[in-house]
Structure formats: C-alpha cells, structure tokens
Design an enzyme around this catalytic site. Sequence first.
Site, mmCIF file in Angstrom:
data_model
loop_
_atom_site.group_PDB
_atom_site.id
_atom_site.type_symbol
_atom_site.label_atom_id
_atom_site.label_comp_id
_atom_site.label_asym_id
_atom_site.label_seq_id
_atom_site.Cartn_x
_atom_site.Cartn_y
_atom_site.Cartn_z
ATOM 1 N N ASP A 1 0.942 -1.275 -0.049
ATOM 2 C CA ASP A 1 -0.094 -0.063 -0.069
ATOM 3 C C ASP A 1 0.814 1.229 -0.163
ATOM 4 O O ASP A 1 2.202 1.049 -0.047
ATOM 5 C CB ASP A 1 -0.898 -0.188 1.123
ATOM 6 C CG ASP A 1 -2.280 0.745 0.852
ATOM 7 O OD1 ASP A 1 -2.089 1.740 0.146
ATOM 8 O OD2 ASP A 1 -3.454 0.591 1.487
HETATM 9 C C1 BGC Z 1 -5.266 3.068 0.409
HETATM 10 C C2 BGC Z 1 -5.352 2.121 -0.886
HETATM 11 C C3 BGC Z 1 -5.454 2.742 -2.127
HETATM 12 C C4 BGC Z 1 -4.015 3.531 -2.080
HETATM 13 C C5 BGC Z 1 -3.759 4.270 -3.641
HETATM 14 C C6 BGC Z 1 -3.964 4.134 0.356
HETATM 15 O O1 BGC Z 1 -3.768 4.914 1.101
HETATM 16 O O2 BGC Z 1 -5.075 2.397 1.463
HETATM 17 O O3 BGC Z 1 -6.680 1.509 -0.733
HETATM 18 O O4 BGC Z 1 -5.392 2.061 -3.091
HETATM 19 O O5 BGC Z 1 -3.707 4.504 -1.138
HETATM 20 O O6 BGC Z 1 -4.502 5.313 -3.584
#
Ligand code: BGC
Length: 705
Positions: free
Chosen positions: A265
Amino acid sequence: MSNPKKNTVEEILSRLTVKEKVGQLIQISIKDPDLIEKVKSGTVGTVILAESPTAGNEVQDKVLLSELNAIQKIALESSPALPLVFARDVIHGHRTVFPIPIGQAATWNRDLVKKGGEVLAKEGRANGIHWTFTPMLDIARDPRWGRIAESYGEDPFLSAALGEACITGIEGQSLSDTTSMIACAKHYIGYGAAEGGRDYNTTEIGENTLRNIYLPPFKSAVKAGVGSVMASFNEISGSPVTGNQDLIRRLLKEELCFEGVVLSDWEAVAELLFHGVCESMEEAANLALNAGIDIEMVSTCYEKHLEKLVHSGSVKLEILEDSVRRVLEMKLKLGLLENPYTAENLGVDVYLNEHHKKIALDSATESMVLLENKNNLLPLEIELQKILLTGPMAHAREELFGTWTLDGKKSEVESLADFCKSLQASNITIGESVLHSDRLLKEVLDHEITLIALGEHPQRSGEMNSVSDLSLPAGQLDLLKKVKGIGKPVVVLLFSGRPLDLSEVRLYADAILWAWHPGTMGAQACIDLTFGIESPSGRLPVSFPRSVGHLPCYYNYKNTGRPHTRFPSNYIDSLSSALYPFGYGLSYSKVKYSPISLSKQEKKKGETLTASISLTNTGPVAVQEVVQLYIRDSKSSMTRPVKELKGFQKRFLSPNETVTVSFTIDDSLLSYYNHENKWVVESGSFEIWIAPDSVTGESVSLDFI
Ligand code: BGC
C-alpha cells in the site's frame, strides 16, 4: 510445449540489468516531480494516478490521456523499452458512479456487481487506466472504521462471492481488450480488524480466525484469477503484513498459488520503520521483497537500496526475478507490448452512456434497504399526497457519490431535489436548500407527509475517517424529533457510508429507507422506491448495532460455553442482539417460506445433497427476494460460529407466484480450517436454514457420517 508468453518474459528478463529489473518493481506517483527523469532512465515500472496518500477523500486532478500517452512514449524510448502500467483507484465507478461497495453488497446481486465491474473497467480503460485497486475484500465488523464503506460488509461468503463477481467484471474475457482492467484484491489481510475501528490500527487475529473469517474472500479472488493483490498497512499480532513472509510468500503465493503481482500500500514499505521492525530503508526493502511484496508503491526503499542488496547477496537474484517476472507477465497480459497507447477517442461513446446509467440505476435501486415501514406508509402514492422534501441531504449532489470517487463530476449527478423537480409533480414541494428550522417546521405543518433526507457527508467515511460515535451527524436527530413532533408521518431517507446507531431515529421515523451513498443515479433510485415504481430488495450486508457499546456486533459469533443458560454472555443493560441484523430488509410485499426439505438426511464425504424451499409471494406487488442459506457446524473439533452464510439467491416473484429455491450442499460448504490449518469436513451434525435474514426461520438437521 513452449509457451510464447513465458518465452517473451524470459527473453526480456535476460536483457535487463539489475537496475532495470528493480525499476520494474517501482511504482511512482504521477505527481512525482522527477517522474519524467525517472521514466527516461528506465527505472519505473508502473505509475499511480493519485497525488496524495488519502486520495479517496480529496479532489484529485482528472486523468489526462494525452499526458499518459506522452509519458508512455518516453518509457518506450528508454533503455528497457518497456511500457508503463497506469494505475488508479477506480473504486466504484469511473465517470458513471455506482453505489459505494457496501451499498453494492446490499444488492446481494452477483450479476449487478459484475456488470458494475464491467462498466468501471470500460470507462477507466478508455481513459488510459490499466489497473484499478478494487475490490476491497476486508471483512468489516466495526462501523466506526470509515473504510467499511469500501467493503462488502462483515461476511466472508458474501464478500467472496461479490469480490469474485467484481473481479470477473473488471478483468473480462481478456485483459488485452480495451474494455478490461487488472483488478486488485485488497487489503491483504486483516486490515478491517483495526482495534477500536481506528484506521491503520494494530490487529490481533488468531490464525484460525484469520483463515476462516479473513482469508476466504482472498482465496476466491485468487481462484477467480485476480491479477493483483495489495498488502495491507496493518500489523497482525506483532508482525506488519508488508514484511510478513508467512502471510505473503507462504500463504498467498505458495499455498494459494497466487501468480499475479503483490504490491504494497502507499508508502507501506517505508512505514516498516515506524512499525519498528527495521531501522533503515535498506532493511525495509530487504524485509518487504523477501516477504513477497513485488511492487513498492510510492516510497523509495526499492529504488534506493534493492540493486545494492542484490549485488551484496542479501536479496537473492532469483527472488528479485520472481517479482520482475510477475510484473512483466502483467504487462504482457494487458497487451501493452503490442498496444502501449490508448486511443484518444475511446471514451466518447463510453462515459456515462445510457446503458451504463441504467446499470448504475439498477445497482442503486437494489442497494437501498427498507429498514422501517410503519403501517405500510411506503410506497407513497405520487398523485395523492401533499409531500415535502427537505433535510440536509435533499440538495446534495456529489455528496451522493461517496468516498473514493475520483472521476465523477458534480454536473453529472442529480440531487433528490433536482430529480423531484424533473418529475414536475405539483404535489411535491422542494424545501429550501439552506435549512432554517423555524421555516422548515412551518413547511412540515403545511404538508401531509415529509420526506427528510439525512445522513453523513461522504468525507466522514472512507480512509482515515473513523468515528467514536455512530449517531447521526450533529443536529440531525434533533431536527428529526422536531419534525416528527408536528405529528405527521415522516419518511427518513438516509445516506451513509457506514451503519449508524438508529435506536432513536427509528422512534421518530415512520419509514426508513437506507440509501448508503448511491452514486450517479442515486436520487432517482431513492424516489422510485419511495413512490413504489420499484419495490426495495436490498438486504443488510452488515449488522446494525444498538449503540457503539455493542461493538463488535456480527451475526456469525461463537456460541460460548454460556449462551442461554444460567450465566449467559449478555449485557445486563440492553439487548445484545443487533438492532437490524445481517441479511435483513423489508419490501412492499410478503414472502412466505415453506419448511425446508433435504434430499437426504445423512451425507457421506464426497456426496452432495439438495436443500429446497418453496416461496410464495403473498403480497400485492412483485418483489425480488434474497433467499439466504445458513449452516451451523454443531459439532466439530474447534468452536464454530452459530451460523454462517453459505449461499444466496435473488429471486423475482410476481404477486401470488410460488417458486422452488434449491441449494446444493457439498463438502466445501461444510468445511473449515482446523487447528492444523487444514481445510477439513468433520463428521457430526449440521443445522441448515433457508431464510430471509440471519435471525429468522427454523432449521433442519443434517448428519455428516
Ligand atoms: C489506500 C489504498 C489505495 C492507495 C492508493 C492507500 O492509502 O489504503 O486502498 O489503493 O492508497 O491510492
């Protein structure tokens, strides 16, 4: 036989330097100031089209296709000459916005969820996006957690079924079609178990619960061929997932045989330092790659340290190459080696076309759950009553989209007020958009019925938006009380990203239509249901607790040693049950369930049997009934939940129609992970229910011998 795709991957791999190999594992933001330089140097594999770590709650720049094609050209002219993959969080629709995922889960309709995935992929891919970070398969048992909005709710079976539908819709027949995208099962794993419902918080999950509750949606996503999996931010029992070899390399990649890409993530590799399990970015890179994280999103541990780690032998070349292979295979599957660019005009007939809007309307309509309907107040007769539409959400437009809507536009969504105006119904008065409670009460007095649209702003749910209080936002309950105090019927239309505490709301509402954040077509769906153009068919994918103090509140709890006996596990100051249980929802008709019949009372290993029921629509209108199969493993070597959803069908019934609904029960529905983490079915008795929700109905017994 030689596999041409495999040969191509090996051929590419053989010509890349270690630095270029590492580059394939690097995902940078479109807003990285050094993006162009890095792409030119051939050290970027994929680009995320988001500007900030909490993009889901912020306004993001729209995607500029010409810019993406220009960046792609630079990548192809760089030394590895490999296309980039463009990724974006297209979570519940692109230009045509669908209900938030928990709303889609409330449809209990696999086909609609699949179609939603198809629409999202068509529109996203036409905009140059190859990869979306959806569906979110986290089991969400705590409505304080804002990301419950992005989930399919509390149940492993429902989440698995709808996750699979979403993935097959997004990925389509072939990823090289310009109508498909790569989906991403996220967040692997246990993220929804955050202590206190506080986003990113510590989780404590025993292995048995992890495998039986949190793993099933990921297991079926892998089976459905999902192209990618995102590791979650959280730690589990002392180990951050991003650095956990047992969970990623052993369980996901080896045991479940996941062959696609695992990515971290946002900045989660660097965050291993904050977790305190390493002291440098170099150590973090080492830990994450060895754990099985193929792609690092945004932080720069791989970029700065991986090459060195490979040269020094700390990271084996074969581990690096396994990850690079996965990325190259993704590029090949997407057909990017042959067609790296997206045609500029692809979106013209695609964005928000009538077909897409119709699917979004069906999805919104089926997502809404009728929670209360005293004296059958709904549906309202459109011609007869003097109706007032008011409340803080009556004029809401983009607020209907919900969290994680990066590309829906305010000009492309109608509010309830807009839609009611378009009906030109003289009996509906639209209340003022600025609420002055004194004037509002006068209007209530002048009308026969009030529709009051209440709820949460979408930025109260989603990422980093946890709450400690599940009441309606400040002032709304008070307003409702005053409106009801006038003494006339009140219909509450409630928009929200999470279950709220409705214990008081329901005392003051004659009807409650729970509308989630329903997307582009939400206003029409809501009004169609209110006036009976459609009958509600949504069912809760999550239990609604009586209060925050009742959390966690989920239907598939364990019996304990003291369930109903002398020392029961209950509260002494209130009922322990849910206010509205999992699977619950009313319609405008009544459906009668016959007793269950089993094709046999005993089952041996490997045999299947059928459980059937007949349903009769005894009410005045056609309905779609969500028929739910629950099973209890009454005797097993480990404790098992009191009930588990194991099947569901959404069936259409005309008035007076009777249909037979059957479920096939095989070993897989009776199996679970035991204390040795083996997937087993054990002899003993099982209870079976076929019911309209998780608390109703009589069971029958089945012996597994
Ligand atoms: C979130 C993800 C997301 C990623 C990209 C993160 O903060 O937890 O779900 O896909 O950001 O935007």
